[in-house]
Design a protein around this motif. Structure first.
Motif, PDB file in Angstrom:
ATOM      1  N   ARG A 107       0.834  -1.212   0.000  1.00 45.37           N
ATOM      2  CA  ARG A 107       0.000   0.000   0.000  1.00 45.37           C
ATOM      3  C   ARG A 107       0.869   1.263   0.000  1.00 45.37           C
ATOM      4  N   LEU A 108       1.990   1.201   0.710  1.00 44.69           N
ATOM      5  CA  LEU A 108       2.908   2.334   0.724  1.00 44.69           C
ATOM      6  C   LEU A 108       3.554   2.508  -0.650  1.00 44.69           C
ATOM      7  N   LEU A 109       3.983   1.419  -1.239  1.00 45.34           N
ATOM      8  CA  LEU A 109       4.625   1.468  -2.554  1.00 45.34           C
ATOM      9  C   LEU A 109       3.670   1.995  -3.619  1.00 45.34           C
ATOM     10  N   ALA A 110       2.385   1.659  -3.480  1.00 48.52           N
ATOM     11  CA  ALA A 110       1.385   2.117  -4.447  1.00 48.52           C
ATOM     12  C   ALA A 110       0.970   3.567  -4.208  1.00 48.52           C
ATOM     13  N   GLY A 111       1.401   4.146  -3.091  1.00 48.86           N
ATOM     14  CA  GLY A 111       1.034   5.524  -2.794  1.00 48.86           C
ATOM     15  C   GLY A 111      -0.329   5.667  -2.149  1.00 48.86           C
ATOM     16  N   GLU A 112      -0.899   4.562  -1.669  1.00 47.68           N
ATOM     17  CA  GLU A 112      -2.243   4.592  -1.079  1.00 47.68           C
ATOM     18  C   GLU A 112      -2.208   4.882   0.424  1.00 47.68           C
ATOM     19  N   LEU A 113      -1.063   4.672   1.045  1.00 51.97           N
ATOM     20  CA  LEU A 113      -0.832   5.056   2.441  1.00 51.97           C
ATOM     21  C   LEU A 113       0.465   5.844   2.496  1.00 51.97           C
ATOM     22  N   ASN A 114       0.519   6.871   3.363  1.00 57.38           N
ATOM     23  CA  ASN A 114       1.775   7.604   3.496  1.00 57.38           C
ATOM     24  C   ASN A 114       2.638   6.984   4.599  1.00 57.38           C
ATOM     25  N   GLU A 115       3.838   7.485   4.748  1.00 54.78           N
ATOM     26  CA  GLU A 115       4.788   6.882   5.680  1.00 54.78           C
ATOM     27  C   GLU A 115       4.296   6.939   7.123  1.00 54.78           C
ATOM     28  N   TRP A 116       3.627   8.026   7.527  1.00 52.30           N
ATOM     29  CA  TRP A 116       3.172   8.138   8.897  1.00 52.30           C
ATOM     30  C   TRP A 116       2.070   7.131   9.202  1.00 52.30           C
ATOM     31  N   ARG A 117       1.124   6.940   8.291  1.00 50.98           N
ATOM     32  CA  ARG A 117       0.044   5.983   8.535  1.00 50.98           C
ATOM     33  C   ARG A 117       0.560   4.559   8.566  1.00 50.98           C
ATOM     34  N   VAL A 118       1.553   4.271   7.753  1.00 53.61           N
ATOM     35  CA  VAL A 118       2.194   2.958   7.811  1.00 53.61           C
ATOM     36  C   VAL A 118       2.920   2.792   9.148  1.00 53.61           C
ATOM     37  N   THR A 119       3.548   3.872   9.615  1.00 54.38           N
ATOM     38  CA  THR A 119       4.233   3.831  10.906  1.00 54.38           C
ATOM     39  C   THR A 119       3.247   3.521  12.035  1.00 54.38           C
ATOM     40  N   LEU A 120       2.049   4.086  11.974  1.00 55.77           N
ATOM     41  CA  LEU A 120       1.024   3.810  12.988  1.00 55.77           C
ATOM     42  C   LEU A 120       0.659   2.329  13.004  1.00 55.77           C
ATOM     43  N   LEU A 121       0.507   1.736  11.832  1.00 52.68           N
ATOM     44  CA  LEU A 121       0.167   0.310  11.757  1.00 52.68           C
ATOM     45  C   LEU A 121       1.295  -0.551  12.325  1.00 52.68           C
ATOM     46  N   VAL A 122       2.518  -0.198  12.008  1.00 54.17           N
ATOM     47  CA  VAL A 122       3.663  -0.957  12.520  1.00 54.17           C
ATOM     48  C   VAL A 122       3.774  -0.792  14.033  1.00 54.17           C
ATOM     49  N   ARG A 123       3.591   0.426  14.508  1.00 53.51           N
ATOM     50  CA  ARG A 123       3.718   0.707  15.944  1.00 53.51           C
ATOM     51  C   ARG A 123       2.669  -0.030  16.765  1.00 53.51           C
ATOM     52  N   GLU A 124       1.431  -0.018  16.319  1.00 55.17           N
ATOM     53  CA  GLU A 124       0.355  -0.630  17.101  1.00 55.17           C
ATOM     54  C   GLU A 124       0.363  -2.148  17.053  1.00 55.17           C
ATOM     55  N   THR A 125       1.149  -2.743  16.171  1.00 55.78           N
ATOM     56  CA  THR A 125       1.234  -4.209  16.099  1.00 55.78           C
ATOM     57  C   THR A 125       2.595  -4.718  16.563  1.00 55.78           C
ATOM     58  N   ALA A 126       3.448  -3.821  17.064  1.00 55.89           N
ATOM     59  CA  ALA A 126       4.807  -4.205  17.432  1.00 55.89           C
ATOM     60  C   ALA A 126       4.859  -5.214  18.571  1.00 55.89           C
ATOM     61  N   CYS A 127       3.823  -5.240  19.423  1.00 56.45           N
ATOM     62  CA  CYS A 127       3.824  -6.133  20.584  1.00 56.45           C
ATOM     63  C   CYS A 127       3.368  -7.556  20.240  1.00 56.45           C
ATOM     64  N   LEU A 128       2.906  -7.774  19.030  1.00 56.39           N
ATOM     65  CA  LEU A 128       2.334  -9.062  18.647  1.00 56.39           C
ATOM     66  C   LEU A 128       3.381 -10.021  18.099  1.00 56.39           C
ATOM     67  N   THR A 129       3.018 -11.279  18.029  1.00 57.03           N
ATOM     68  CA  THR A 129       3.861 -12.252  17.339  1.00 57.03           C
ATOM     69  C   THR A 129       3.827 -11.964  15.847  1.00 57.03           C
ATOM     70  N   VAL A 130       4.785 -12.505  15.126  1.00 61.13           N
ATOM     71  CA  VAL A 130       4.822 -12.296  13.677  1.00 61.13           C
ATOM     72  C   VAL A 130       3.538 -12.806  13.032  1.00 61.13           C
ATOM     73  N   GLU A 131       3.045 -13.938  13.526  1.00 59.21           N
ATOM     74  CA  GLU A 131       1.834 -14.519  12.944  1.00 59.21           C
ATOM     75  C   GLU A 131       0.623 -13.604  13.127  1.00 59.21           C
ATOM     76  N   ASP A 132       0.436 -13.079  14.331  1.00 62.11           N
ATOM     77  CA  ASP A 132      -0.692 -12.179  14.583  1.00 62.11           C
ATOM     78  C   ASP A 132      -0.532 -10.866  13.814  1.00 62.11           C
ATOM     79  N   ARG A 133       0.681 -10.399  13.731  1.00 58.17           N
ATOM     80  CA  ARG A 133       0.934  -9.166  12.981  1.00 58.17           C
ATOM     81  C   ARG A 133       0.561  -9.355  11.512  1.00 58.17           C
ATOM     82  N   GLN A 134       0.870 -10.511  10.980  1.00 57.39           N
ATOM     83  CA  GLN A 134       0.558 -10.775   9.579  1.00 57.39           C
ATOM     84  C   GLN A 134      -0.949 -10.904   9.352  1.00 57.39           C
ATOM     85  N   VAL A 135      -1.671 -11.352  10.384  1.00 59.28           N
ATOM     86  CA  VAL A 135      -3.135 -11.407  10.280  1.00 59.28           C
ATOM     87  C   VAL A 135      -3.690  -9.991  10.132  1.00 59.28           C
TER      88      VAL A 135
END
Length: 436
Positions: A107-135
């Protein structure tokens, strides 16, 4: 894509000026926003590639695993003209996107999300396992329509809700870790104001604010009181933290104010430097001194000496491996903040620019004030640094090179010296104001 190709595109964009048609202008703004997001995605890919290449190189020569990524965040920060702290965030973001959240990266590469919104998604899922994060990555970002037209708060909220549903225990642990990082800080604001910040739990912050508001409500509009509610709340916060009886009384703290003798005594307009804030006008510096003398405040004077043509402090030398107190204080006053380019962090270490082990002396010219992160980064393999020889009319400068061969230089800020020179050395005055 090579750096040279990107720079050609930059040159083309630099010629895109003088838009007069509104429709064409809006189309260009939208296209550039897409380009910015795509560039952020490519930067993330390059960041992960650099980290991986350096780690593989160090692993191949038998370095311990703990050293594989040492100093990489600082190199990323320098390349992006940001602090090492932000460089670390960009590195963490890149690794999460490339290795754990491919749909978000798309979504970032396509220009549909900007860097800050992607950062929010990464930040809010940082505490999860890789499997849950991928869900969550798949649920929110596999279909471009899911987050289309949504703002920052909504996207952040969706990620939080899904994280709490998938792994409540991890969210609780994240909250506990966040509370352990509570702290206070200051940030300079325009018009010589300063913001005092406290990072703590939501309930504590709301309770403090509500307490101040309740107290202010009992004062505003009573008798001859002319202050607004916000002004009263700010004054009450100062009084209750410092123990001052009024907001005008001096607090029991030490403040370093560096100014030239002519600024203090002869009405010069040369700005002063207030430690912890920055440059302030000469008139305000003199007012601070007058206010301190008028109150029950002890003012001490310490002389420094600077070359009048450059504002560079003169050196103090020592045979000690560690910087003695007086020399460390001189370096702090000269450098003010961490000397790494684009890093504004407070000084924590006084570092030998050319290491002591390689014959570097404990002198002002071979010393630099650095934050802890920058000092640790330069100890990694491949970093080289050295001070430039002292010369009249030049402030303190040193050069360094990163493991990838990129060169940078660091120049100390000019000290506030008088404009009228009567001798080779000019007095600089450091006033230390402490409540009695």
């Amino acid at each position: 894509m090579e750096a040279s190709e990107v720079l050609k595109l930059v040159a083309q964009l630099q010629q895109s000026t003088g838009i007069v048609d509104a429709t064409a202008g809006i189309d260009l703004i939208s296209a550039l926003e897409t380009l910015k997001s795509t560039c952020s995605a490519v930067q993330a890919s390059a960041t992960d590639g650099v980290a991986t290449a350096i780690a593989e190189q160090r692993r191949a020569i038998g370095k311990p695993k703990a050293q594989w990524r040492a100093g990489v965040a600082s190199q990323i920060g320098l390349a992006r003209r940001e602090s090492p702290n932000k460089g670390g965030r960009f590195l963490g973001l890149a690794r999460a996107l490339i290795h754990e959240m491919p749909h978000t990266y798309a979504r970032l590469l396509a220009g549909e999300l900007n860097e800050w919104r992607v950062t929010l998604l990464v930040r809010e899922t940082a505490c999860l396992t890789v499997e849950d994060r991928q869900v969550i990555d798949k649920r929110l970002c596999s279909d471009p329509a899911t987050l289309k037209n949504l703002g920052d708060k909504t996207i952040e909220s969706k990620a939080k809700v899904l994280a709490a549903q998938l792994d409540p225990a991890s969210v609780v642990k994240k909250k506990q870790k966040a509370f352990s990082q509570r702290r206070t800080s200051t940030r300079p604001q325009p018009d010589y104001m300063c913001e005092f910040k406290t990072l703590t739990s939501m309930d504590r912050a709301v309770s403090m604010w509500a307490t101040l508001r309740k107290a202010a409500d009992s004062i505003v509009g009573v008798g001859s009181e002319t202050r607004t509610r916000d002004q009263v709340m700010a004054d009450l916060a100062y009084e209750r933290i410092t123990g001052a009886t009024t907001a005008k009384a001096g607090a029991a703290v030490a403040v370093n104010l560096v100014l030239s003798d002519e600024t203090l005594l002869a009405g010069s307009k040369e700005p002063a430097h207030l430690d912890g804030y920055g440059e302030i006008p000469a008139s305000i510096a003199r007012q601070l001194v007058r206010d301190a003398l008028a109150e029950d405040v002890r003012v001490t004077l310490r002389k420094l000496y600077a070359e009048p043509s450059s504002g560079a402090l003169t050196a103090m030398e020592s045979k000690s491996r560690t910087f003695p107190t007086a020399l460390a204080r001189l370096i702090d006053l000269r450098d003010r903040r961490c000397r790494t380019p684009w890093c504004d962090a407070p000084i924590r270490h006084r570092d030998h620019i050319r290491s002591f082990a390689r014959g570097g002396k404990t002198t002002a010219n071979n010393g630099a004030g650095l934050c802890a992160a920058c000092n640790h980064a330069k100890e990694a393999d491949g970093w080289e640094s050295g001070p430039r020889p002292k010369s009249k009319g030049v402030v303190h400068v040193y050069d360094f090179e990163t493991p990838t061969g990129h060169a940078y230089s660091s120049e100390a800020p000019r000290m506030p010296v008088a404009r009228r020179y009567s001798s080779f050395f000019e007095h600089e005055l450091t006033l230390n104001m402490t409540a009695a």
